[in-house]
Structures are given as structure tokens and as C-alpha cells.
Design an enzyme around this catalytic site. Structure first.
Site, PDB file in Angstrom:
ATOM      1  CG  ASN A  12      29.002  -7.579  42.226  1.00 58.39           C
ATOM      2  OD1 ASN A  12      28.530  -7.190  41.150  1.00 58.39           O
ATOM      3  ND2 ASN A  12      29.870  -8.576  42.298  1.00 58.39           N
ATOM      4  CD1 TRP A  13      22.733  -4.742  42.736  1.00 60.09           C
ATOM      5  CD2 TRP A  13      21.973  -3.593  40.979  1.00 60.09           C
ATOM      6  NE1 TRP A  13      21.920  -3.744  43.207  1.00 60.09           N
ATOM      7  CE2 TRP A  13      21.447  -3.023  42.156  1.00 60.09           C
ATOM      8  CE3 TRP A  13      21.640  -3.025  39.738  1.00 60.09           C
ATOM      9  CZ2 TRP A  13      20.588  -1.922  42.124  1.00 60.09           C
ATOM     10  CZ3 TRP A  13      20.798  -1.929  39.710  1.00 60.09           C
ATOM     11  CH2 TRP A  13      20.267  -1.391  40.886  1.00 60.09           C
ATOM     12  CE  LYS A  14      28.005 -11.583  42.533  1.00 59.86           C
ATOM     13  NZ  LYS A  14      28.417 -12.850  43.066  1.00 59.86           N
ATOM     14  CG  HIS A 102      33.796 -10.255  41.389  1.00 63.13           C
ATOM     15  ND1 HIS A 102      33.349 -11.517  41.099  1.00 63.13           N
ATOM     16  CD2 HIS A 102      33.143  -9.862  42.510  1.00 63.13           C
ATOM     17  CE1 HIS A 102      32.455 -11.879  42.003  1.00 63.13           C
ATOM     18  NE2 HIS A 102      32.309 -10.894  42.874  1.00 63.13           N
ATOM     19  CD  GLU A 104      30.484 -13.923  40.308  1.00 59.65           C
ATOM     20  OE1 GLU A 104      30.036 -12.912  39.744  1.00 59.65           O
ATOM     21  OE2 GLU A 104      30.025 -14.376  41.369  1.00 59.65           O
ATOM     22  N   GLY A 250      26.536  -9.300  47.287  1.00 57.96           N
ATOM     23  CA  GLY A 250      26.013  -9.720  45.990  1.00 57.96           C
ATOM     24  C   GLY A 250      24.512  -9.935  46.065  1.00 57.96           C
ATOM     25  N   GLY A 251      24.113 -11.205  46.173  1.00 64.64           N
ATOM     26  CA  GLY A 251      22.694 -11.573  46.131  1.00 64.64           C
ATOM     27  C   GLY A 251      21.798 -10.726  47.013  1.00 64.64           C
TER      28      GLY A 251
HETATM   29  P1  PGA Z   1      27.262 -12.897  47.320  1.00 67.87           P
HETATM   30  O1  PGA Z   1      28.287 -12.238  46.287  1.00 67.87           O
HETATM   31  O2  PGA Z   1      26.956 -11.867  48.378  1.00 67.87           O
HETATM   32  O3  PGA Z   1      26.042 -13.236  46.513  1.00 67.87           O
HETATM   33  O4  PGA Z   1      27.927 -14.081  47.922  1.00 67.87           O
HETATM   34  C1  PGA Z   1      29.330 -11.393  46.711  1.00 67.87           C
HETATM   35  C2  PGA Z   1      30.154 -10.931  45.531  1.00 67.87           C
HETATM   36  O5  PGA Z   1      30.356 -11.717  44.591  1.00 67.87           O
HETATM   37  O6  PGA Z   1      30.619  -9.783  45.507  1.00 67.87           O
END
Ligand code: PGA
Length: 266
Positions: A12-14, A102, A104, A250-251
């Protein structure tokens, strides 16, 4: 995990990487993947920002056997919904996956269990594969409410899934993938991953809840991914848990070298 379930490794690149950077990323990912065996049975999906879903980036991703997915999808195909993403337009663009719910989206943009379920319903009926995110916040875990929160979040999702599985319609449960991602909010972007045991305990509870609501067949086929500070170091331990069928990263998905190692981990 067991062989009866799809194994899915996802990033997930956000809100990161422009289309140009995305094409460069996949060029680098392809190089880094060369040293590693690729299992054809594993699904690899990256959820970039919507502006990276065009055909150029899709082509670059396909060279790495990676599919692209949207980070969000609306419950209508078109209309006065500024900044939302049409499921029909995704399909027309050649996109087969979407994230829904998600944390967020829930935390900053007012997503609720009900709106997430509405998005899931339309996405599924439009032919998309869906990765539906749930997970408790820190204060909920500390108050011993983890299972209650997971049950509450699963309720509307399972209601829609029941409809999809029982009412003959345009959705094709045999062809589409509808999976869950357990992402404890306290582990997202914090560097504080759930331990293998904590992840397994939550996943087992989620699978049991699916089982109690929709039966063994559905529960055993449901892929449940773990997300929250997954790294090259902790991915193997998580993936070895019997109820963890994949990861949503994510990160650590933003660096092609590290993500190539994560992709090689299943
Ligand atoms: P993160 O994010 O690996 O940076 O903790 C995961 C996500 O939000 O899907």
C-alpha cells in the site's frame, strides 16, 4: 497458512510516488526480483495512488507480475461525488483490485463500517477483487475490546458477503477474491508490529467469526492478510502462522529492494 487459501502479498503506497516514480520503481523491482524464485501461485498486488493506475504504470507492474489496485472505491459508478473513484471506471481501466475501509480512511475521512460495506458491495458486484481492512485502535486493545471491535467491523462486511454468496447476481464468488486484512491501528506506520502470536490470535478469531456466520467452507477459503509495520525482518515469522495468508505492507513497500525480498518470502 494452508494450501486451500490464496496467498497474497500486497503493498500500500498510500499517497506516495508519482507515475514517473512508479515506473522507475517497477524497473528497479524487476531487477531485484531476478535473484529470487517467483511462485506463480502467489498473488502480488500494489495499491498505488489513483493517479498511478494508468496503462503505463500497469505495464511496468505487469513486467514484475504485480497487479495494481485502487486504495478506495465508491458505491456508485458515477455521479456528483467529487474526488471519489468509480468502480466501473477501474474495471474499464483494467484494474481488478481495490482496498476498502483502510484505517486511514476511517480515521481521517469519516469511513464507517456501513460505508465500507457499501463500497465492498458495489466493488464486488462490479467484478473487483476486494481487500477489506479491519483492526482495533490502541486504546481499544488496552481496554480488552479487540475482539468486540473486530466483530463490530466484520458484521456489515459479512452481511454483504452473505448476500453475494446466496443471491445469484452479477458477482462471481468463484472467480473473484474477497479477502480481509487485519491491520491493528497501533501497528500501522509505528514500527510496532503485532507479535506472531498476537497476529495469529486475531486472525484465528476473525476466521472463527466468518465460520460462525457463513460456515466452514467460506471461512477456510477466506484469505486473511496481516498489515502493520511489516518488514523484511518480520515477514517470514508472520507468514508462518497458520491463519496468516499474506501481508499488506505500507512503508516497507516503497523501497523496491526490500519489497522484492518481502515478495520472495512466501
Ligand atoms: P505500514 O502500513 O506497513 O507502514 O505500517 C500498513 C498499511 O497501512 O497498510
Amino acid at each position: 497458512m494452508t494450501d486451500s487459501r490464496a496467498r497474497i502479498l500486497a503493498g500500500n503506497w498510500k499517497m506516495n510516488l508519482t507515475p514517473g516514480e512508479a515506473i522507475e520503481y517497477f524497473g528497479a523491482l524487476e531487477k531485484h526480483m531476478m535473484g529470487h524464485a517467483r511462485k506463480s501461485s502467489v498473488h502480488r498486488v500494489i495499491f498505488p495512488p489513483a493517479y498511478d493506475l494508468g496503462t503505463d504504470v500497469q505495464r511496468a507492474a505487469a513486467a514484475c507480475q504485480v497487479e495494481l489496485g485502487a486504495q478506495n472505491v465508491h458505491w456508485e459508478d458515477k455521479g456528483a461525488f467529487t474526488a471519489e473513484i468509480s468502480p466501473a471506471a477501474l474495471v474499464a481501466l483494467g484494474i481488478h483490485w481495490t482496498l476498502v475501509g483502510h484505517s486511514e480512511r476511517r480515521q481521517y475521512f469519516g469511513e464507517t463500517d456501513q460505508t465500507a460495506a457499501q463500497r465492498f458491495k458495489r466493488a464486488a458486484n462490479t467484478g473487483l477483487n476486494v481487500m477489506y481492512c479491519i483492526g482495533e485502535r490502541l486504546q481499544e486493545r488496552e481496554a480488552g475490546q479487540t475482539q468486540a471491535v473486530l466483530s463490530r467491523q466484520l458484521g456489515p462486511f459479512l452481511g454483504v458477503l452473505k448476500e453475494l454468496l446466496t443471491k445469484p447476481g452479477s458477482a462471481r464468488p468463484d472467480k473473484q477474491m474477497w479477502c480481509l486484512a487485519y491491520e491493528p491501528v497501533w501497528a500501522i506506520g509505528t514500527g510496532k508490529t503485532a507479535t506472531n502470536a498476537e497476529a495469529e490470535e486475531a486472525h484465528r478469531y476473525i476466521r472463527q467469526t466468518v465460520w460462525d456466520t457463513l460456515g466452514m467452507g467460506v471461512a477456510q477459503k477466506m484469505s486473511i492478510l496481516y498489515g502493520g509495520s511489516v518488514t523484511t525482518e518480520n515477514v517470514s515469522g508472520l507468514m508462518q502462522q497458520p491463519n496468516v495468508d499474506g501481508v499488506l505492507v505500507g512503508g516497507a513497500s516503497l523501497k523496491p529492494e526490500g519489497f522484492a525480498r518481502i515478495l520472495a518470502s512466501a
